[in-house]
Scaffold this motif. Sequence first.
Motif, short mmCIF file in Angstrom:
data_model
loop_
_atom_site.label_atom_id
_atom_site.label_comp_id
_atom_site.label_asym_id
_atom_site.label_seq_id
_atom_site.Cartn_x
_atom_site.Cartn_y
_atom_site.Cartn_z
N ARG A 51 -3.63 1.92 -1.68
CA ARG A 51 -2.57 0.93 -1.89
C ARG A 51 -1.38 1.71 -2.46
O ARG A 51 -1.31 1.93 -3.67
N GLU A 53 1.95 1.27 -2.86
CA GLU A 53 3.10 0.75 -3.60
C GLU A 53 2.71 -0.42 -4.48
O GLU A 53 3.04 -1.56 -4.20
N GLU A 54 2.04 -0.11 -5.56
CA GLU A 54 1.64 -1.13 -6.53
C GLU A 54 2.79 -1.38 -7.52
O GLU A 54 3.63 -0.51 -7.74
N GLU A 55 2.77 -2.54 -8.14
CA GLU A 55 3.75 -2.86 -9.17
C GLU A 55 3.58 -1.88 -10.34
O GLU A 55 2.46 -1.57 -10.74
N GLN A 65 3.57 3.71 -8.68
CA GLN A 65 2.19 3.48 -9.07
C GLN A 65 1.42 3.15 -7.80
O GLN A 65 1.87 2.34 -6.99
N ALA A 66 0.28 3.80 -7.63
CA ALA A 66 -0.55 3.60 -6.44
C ALA A 66 -2.00 3.44 -6.88
O ALA A 66 -2.38 3.82 -7.99
N GLN A 67 -2.80 2.86 -5.98
CA GLN A 67 -4.22 2.68 -6.27
C GLN A 67 -5.04 3.18 -5.10
O GLN A 67 -4.71 2.95 -3.95
N GLU A 83 -11.81 1.86 -8.83
CA GLU A 83 -10.37 1.73 -8.66
C GLU A 83 -9.71 2.86 -9.44
O GLU A 83 -9.90 2.97 -10.66
N ILE A 85 -6.12 4.56 -10.52
CA ILE A 85 -4.71 4.22 -10.64
C ILE A 85 -3.91 5.50 -10.90
O ILE A 85 -4.23 6.28 -11.81
#
Length: 160
Positions: A51, A53-55, A65-67, A83, A85
């Motif tokens: 993921r 483009e995380e908030e 921030q990515a996951q 998960e 981060i």
Amino acid sequence: MNFMMYGLISMLLLITCADKQVAKPEVFRFGQSLAEIKERVAAFSDSVTVRPEEELQLPTARKSQAQLDVYGFMFAGKKRHVELIFADDQLDVVWILTDAEEEKRFIDALKKQFGEPTHKNDMFTFFIDDGVAVRNQPHEVLFISERLKAPYKQWLNGQG
């Protein structure tokens, strides 16, 4: 010793020591990039999802921030969802999802390793100086990087 052999030995140690020690798997190295970790963890999991483009939520995330979601990763004798981060493309947080009935076992193991928790409430049991916690909603074991300890400690102290 090649990487695959090292990984297998590490996994066997985690399985045999599950009730005695709770340790962040070596394959998740704080400070490494998402690309580096993704490549390394593929051999130890069923699948991974990015993921990108995380908030921005971590205090260490200034630009991005990515996951990375890792499925089927062996931890404490079971395949888990993990998960990871990344703040500004550096691994800062490892969440390993667990089951409710494992919570006491993980907390007891951490107490044996580190002594009494530094912070405890209805949501979590935290050993901030050691960068590890057990959360009970959802049920997870958390590992945080060295650079997150001070901001997390400040937040935890404000929780009362």
